[in-house]
Design an enzyme around this catalytic site. Structure first.
Site, PDB file in Angstrom:
ATOM      1  N   ASN A   9       0.858  -1.185   0.000  1.00 51.61           N
ATOM      2  CA  ASN A   9       0.000   0.000   0.000  1.00 51.61           C
ATOM      3  C   ASN A   9       0.895   1.237   0.000  1.00 51.61           C
ATOM      4  O   ASN A   9       1.546   1.553   0.992  1.00 51.61           O
ATOM      5  CB  ASN A   9      -0.913  -0.025   1.229  1.00 51.61           C
ATOM      6  CG  ASN A   9      -1.872   1.139   1.271  1.00 51.61           C
ATOM      7  OD1 ASN A   9      -1.517   2.272   0.960  1.00 51.61           O
ATOM      8  ND2 ASN A   9      -3.095   0.859   1.692  1.00 51.61           N
ATOM      9  N   LEU A  10       0.931   1.932  -1.139  1.00 51.53           N
ATOM     10  CA  LEU A  10       1.827   3.075  -1.291  1.00 51.53           C
ATOM     11  C   LEU A  10       1.506   4.201  -0.326  1.00 51.53           C
ATOM     12  O   LEU A  10       2.408   4.933   0.105  1.00 51.53           O
ATOM     13  CB  LEU A  10       1.812   3.574  -2.740  1.00 51.53           C
ATOM     14  CG  LEU A  10       2.314   2.573  -3.778  1.00 51.53           C
ATOM     15  CD1 LEU A  10       2.224   3.155  -5.183  1.00 51.53           C
ATOM     16  CD2 LEU A  10       3.742   2.140  -3.483  1.00 51.53           C
ATOM     17  N   LYS A  12       0.416   3.839   2.796  1.00 55.57           N
ATOM     18  CA  LYS A  12       1.020   3.456   4.082  1.00 55.57           C
ATOM     19  C   LYS A  12       2.536   3.629   4.037  1.00 55.57           C
ATOM     20  O   LYS A  12       3.133   4.139   4.986  1.00 55.57           O
ATOM     21  CB  LYS A  12       0.681   1.998   4.416  1.00 55.57           C
ATOM     22  CG  LYS A  12      -0.740   1.749   4.834  1.00 55.57           C
ATOM     23  CD  LYS A  12      -0.887   0.287   5.215  1.00 55.57           C
ATOM     24  CE  LYS A  12      -2.290  -0.072   5.629  1.00 55.57           C
ATOM     25  NZ  LYS A  12      -2.388  -1.485   6.044  1.00 55.57           N
ATOM     26  N   ASP A  68      -2.282  -4.065  11.155  1.00 53.23           N
ATOM     27  CA  ASP A  68      -3.676  -4.260  10.803  1.00 53.23           C
ATOM     28  C   ASP A  68      -4.435  -3.170  11.538  1.00 53.23           C
ATOM     29  O   ASP A  68      -4.152  -2.865  12.701  1.00 53.23           O
ATOM     30  CB  ASP A  68      -4.187  -5.650  11.193  1.00 53.23           C
ATOM     31  CG  ASP A  68      -5.478  -6.007  10.443  1.00 53.23           C
ATOM     32  OD1 ASP A  68      -5.734  -5.409   9.374  1.00 53.23           O
ATOM     33  OD2 ASP A  68      -6.232  -6.860  10.926  1.00 53.23           O
ATOM     34  N   TYR A 150     -11.217   4.988   5.109  1.00 59.50           N
ATOM     35  CA  TYR A 150     -12.312   5.717   5.735  1.00 59.50           C
ATOM     36  C   TYR A 150     -11.948   7.168   6.071  1.00 59.50           C
ATOM     37  O   TYR A 150     -12.744   7.871   6.699  1.00 59.50           O
ATOM     38  CB  TYR A 150     -12.744   5.000   7.021  1.00 59.50           C
ATOM     39  CG  TYR A 150     -13.325   3.626   6.798  1.00 59.50           C
ATOM     40  CD1 TYR A 150     -14.680   3.452   6.529  1.00 59.50           C
ATOM     41  CD2 TYR A 150     -12.518   2.490   6.857  1.00 59.50           C
ATOM     42  CE1 TYR A 150     -15.220   2.187   6.332  1.00 59.50           C
ATOM     43  CE2 TYR A 150     -13.044   1.224   6.653  1.00 59.50           C
ATOM     44  CZ  TYR A 150     -14.397   1.081   6.389  1.00 59.50           C
ATOM     45  OH  TYR A 150     -14.924  -0.166   6.181  1.00 59.50           O
ATOM     46  N   ASP A 151     -10.774   7.638   5.667  1.00 58.96           N
ATOM     47  CA  ASP A 151     -10.316   8.991   6.007  1.00 58.96           C
ATOM     48  C   ASP A 151     -11.330  10.093   5.691  1.00 58.96           C
ATOM     49  O   ASP A 151     -11.466  11.030   6.476  1.00 58.96           O
ATOM     50  CB  ASP A 151      -8.979   9.300   5.334  1.00 58.96           C
ATOM     51  CG  ASP A 151      -7.799   8.575   5.977  1.00 58.96           C
ATOM     52  OD1 ASP A 151      -8.015   7.842   6.972  1.00 58.96           O
ATOM     53  OD2 ASP A 151      -6.665   8.727   5.487  1.00 58.96           O
ATOM     54  N   LYS A 171      -1.662  14.590   9.831  1.00 58.52           N
ATOM     55  CA  LYS A 171      -2.337  13.348  10.191  1.00 58.52           C
ATOM     56  C   LYS A 171      -1.411  12.437  10.998  1.00 58.52           C
ATOM     57  O   LYS A 171      -1.828  11.843  12.001  1.00 58.52           O
ATOM     58  CB  LYS A 171      -2.811  12.631   8.915  1.00 58.52           C
ATOM     59  CG  LYS A 171      -3.550  11.340   9.177  1.00 58.52           C
ATOM     60  CD  LYS A 171      -3.937  10.644   7.886  1.00 58.52           C
ATOM     61  CE  LYS A 171      -4.415   9.239   8.157  1.00 58.52           C
ATOM     62  NZ  LYS A 171      -4.500   8.417   6.976  1.00 58.52           N
ATOM     63  N   ARG A 177      -2.150   4.880  13.271  1.00 56.57           N
ATOM     64  CA  ARG A 177      -0.950   4.236  12.721  1.00 56.57           C
ATOM     65  C   ARG A 177       0.291   5.018  13.165  1.00 56.57           C
ATOM     66  O   ARG A 177       1.293   4.454  13.539  1.00 56.57           O
ATOM     67  CB  ARG A 177      -1.014   4.133  11.197  1.00 56.57           C
ATOM     68  CG  ARG A 177       0.153   3.346  10.606  1.00 56.57           C
ATOM     69  CD  ARG A 177       0.005   3.100   9.111  1.00 56.57           C
ATOM     70  NE  ARG A 177      -1.176   2.295   8.830  1.00 56.57           N
ATOM     71  CZ  ARG A 177      -2.321   2.774   8.346  1.00 56.57           C
ATOM     72  NH1 ARG A 177      -2.451   4.039   8.035  1.00 56.57           N
ATOM     73  NH2 ARG A 177      -3.330   1.963   8.138  1.00 56.57           N
TER      74      ARG A 177
END
Length: 192
Positions: A9-10, A12, A68, A150-151, A171, A177
């Site tokens: 996931n780029l 992340k 996760d 969901y952001d 963020k 995270r």
């Protein structure tokens, strides 16, 4: 030190790279030649992050970490939780997931929610787990064009904008995270 983040996931990778700085060489699954869909067969966030990290360690013998994350909505008894990515089905489509969530929350006054991330780090065959939580609420409609998942419908406590309206830097300072990664980075700085 080379450290594999067990994801492709780029979004992340970008978020975590900014937090790690130059201390670590962050590798993705693609970078180590892993092209399989990592297993996520557990019924907890902690179990899934452990399962993914163990897969990478066992098959590629590289220090790694996996995460996760789940969105837990109070009025929905913690849904979607561990099933956040595939809430609306196995296609893992963020738009479908948001649509289902907003549909289930129509006419529901309690919109309290939290994002929770579990990270499992395997460093030299030793397992360490870290957690990050951010409290907030689900908005009535999408707001903002940044972020992912969901952001656009999650507004953290104490703010009047969603994660999708914030910069990555903004963020990362407050999100789930980010908190879990900060805990992991603090741990890594003490052992390296």
């Amino acid at each position: 030190m080379k450290l594999c983040f067990a994801t492709n996931n780029l979004h992340k990778i970008e978020e975590v790279s900014e937090m790690l700085g130059n201390t670590f060489e962050l590798l993705s699954l693609k970078d180590i030649g892993c092209e399989v869909d990592l297993p996520e067969n557990q019924d907890t966030l902690e179990g899934n992050s452990l399962e993914k990290a163990q897969y990478v360690w066992q098959h590629y013998n590289i220090n790694c970490f996996a995460d996760d994350t789940g969105l837990e909505v109070e009025a929905l008894q913690g849904e979607p939780g561990v099933y956040s990515a595939r809430y609306a089905g196995p296609q893992r489509n963020s738009e479908d997931n948001i649509n289902l969530l907003l549909q289930k929350l129509q006419e529901v006054p309690n919109r309290k929610a939290r994002f929770r991330t579990s990270i499992t780090l395997i460093l030299n065959n030793q397992v360490h787990q870290f957690e990050g939580i951010v409290q907030g609420r689900i908005t009535e409609r999408r707001q903002g064009g940044r972020g992912f998942g969901y952001d656009p419908v999650f507004m953290p406590e104490g703010f009047n904008k969603t994660f999708a309206e914030m910069s990555i830097t903004e963020k990362n300072k407050i999100d789930h995270r980010g908190k879990a990664i900060q805990a992991m980075v603090a741990f890594l700085q003490n052992v390296s």
